[in-house]
Design an enzyme around this catalytic site. Sequence first.
Site, PDB file in Angstrom:
ATOM      1  CG  LEU A  19     -26.915  33.113 -21.769  1.00 50.40           C
ATOM      2  CD1 LEU A  19     -26.251  32.578 -22.931  1.00 50.40           C
ATOM      3  CD2 LEU A  19     -26.288  32.696 -20.776  1.00 50.40           C
ATOM      4  N   GLY A  20     -26.633  37.981 -21.636  1.00 52.62           N
ATOM      5  CA  GLY A  20     -26.349  39.424 -21.740  1.00 52.62           C
ATOM      6  C   GLY A  20     -27.193  40.307 -22.654  1.00 52.62           C
ATOM      7  N   GLY A  22     -27.410  43.962 -24.971  1.00 48.85           N
ATOM      8  CA  GLY A  22     -26.767  45.222 -25.607  1.00 48.85           C
ATOM      9  C   GLY A  22     -27.758  46.455 -25.980  1.00 48.85           C
ATOM     10  CG  PHE A  24     -30.759  48.626 -30.892  1.00 40.91           C
ATOM     11  CD1 PHE A  24     -31.827  49.445 -30.099  1.00 40.91           C
ATOM     12  CD2 PHE A  24     -29.738  49.162 -31.430  1.00 40.91           C
ATOM     13  CE1 PHE A  24     -31.793  50.653 -30.084  1.00 40.91           C
ATOM     14  CE2 PHE A  24     -29.753  50.678 -31.311  1.00 40.91           C
ATOM     15  CZ  PHE A  24     -30.759  51.458 -30.637  1.00 40.91           C
ATOM     16  CB  ALA A  25     -29.053  42.253 -29.392  1.00 41.74           C
ATOM     17  CG  ASP A 139     -17.389  45.611 -31.755  1.00 42.15           C
ATOM     18  OD1 ASP A 139     -16.789  46.417 -31.210  1.00 42.15           O
ATOM     19  OD2 ASP A 139     -18.521  45.516 -31.297  1.00 42.15           O
TER      20      ASP A 139
END
Length: 448
Positions: A19-20, A22, A24-25, A139
């Site tokens: 789904l997406g 980053g 480190f994720a 954030d």
Amino acid sequence: MSTFRQEDVEDHYEMGEELGSGQFAIVRKCQQKGTGMEYAAKFIKKRRLPSSRRGVSREEIEREVSILREIRHPNIITLHDVFENKTDVVLILELVSGGELFDFLAEKESLTEDEATQFLKQILDGVHYLHSKRIAHFDLKPENIMLLDKHAASPRIKLIDFGIAHRIEAGSEFKNIFGTPEFVAPEIVNYEPLGLEADMWSIGVITYILLSGASPFLGETKQETLTNISAVNYDFDEEYFSSTSELAKDFIRRLLVKDPKRRMTIAQSLEHSWIKVRRREDGARKPERRRLRAARLREYSLKSHSSMPRNTSYASFERFSRVLEDVAAAEQGLRELQRGRRQCRERVCALRAAAEQREARCRDGSAGLGRDLRRLRTELGRTEALRTRAQEEARAALLGAGGLKRRLCRLENRYDALAAQVAAEVQFVRDLVRALEQERLQAECGVR
């Protein structure tokens, strides 16, 4: 230390599409075995070594999990479960499949302020809940404002990604450089103490973009963006805000304030007239202007997704934040050295004062000793005089004794001489008596 399930997540969930992602994720869609319930699995790469910059530290993961476990609100993503393996911590989260709010609004032909405030009110409700628990998101940005289901009659907002959220503890100072440059508050850029107020600045930026399709502080470079933020360099360009109400502009002005203490709080924002008033006279606004605003929002949404890889700016900003963290650590070390220096100085002063007191006591003691010494010297003089006198008297006595002894010897000699003379005289007398006796006897014999 938080405990996570030390089991293979794929024993319980069937993993699906990504789904997406980053720095480190990675987030993947998943389905719970047995129930068929759909969730989102967020795989967070663990940092293997404390000195490494790759991966997320245990402390940061535990903080995110702790915050997610504590919060329960309709406008905030829900944590369902947590797993851990050798390389990752896996968060099983509520599946938010409606996409980003800005993408949804960009697809609309027109957008009124009333529609904007309906969504903004949900954002404010979620943030109000967080702030009531002294939790700052840090954030808030369009890509972290999602819709649970965009096909619903009244789509529900969901705030996501609590990777850098923090509890703001009373009485403790918290500083850091993190977030996405376009949306961070001046106190983050300037490395000043942070609080809940930083979220309110981000809401001001989000509202500005929502109403205009333009970003208030975005520059040609990240440095220019940060400089604009620090200087609060923005305006309401007539090209973008010609159809925007003064109440909406006032709402933004009260949020984009450099001094955090003068910035509108979440409670005050919910009481602002622009949020409280649900009905507006839309007739005064030109429909084409509203369509233009939606088109500009669409342009902003497309630009934010296509101009650079996802989270690249965050990665660069995070690298910059790491440098500032090192600087902060050095500053902290310097402060500790200065504190140690002050403590050493205080100890030296205390030792000096103690030495002076001891010296004063010694001086007082020395004066007393001097008096005692003088007294002893006087007594010693007297004793010496007495001793000398005694010695003289003893010598005189010895001399007297010698004279007496000589006189005694003379007397003894005279006594001996007299004794001899007396003895001779006694013998003479005895002889005389004897002779006389004989003469008497002879005389008597002659008479007969």
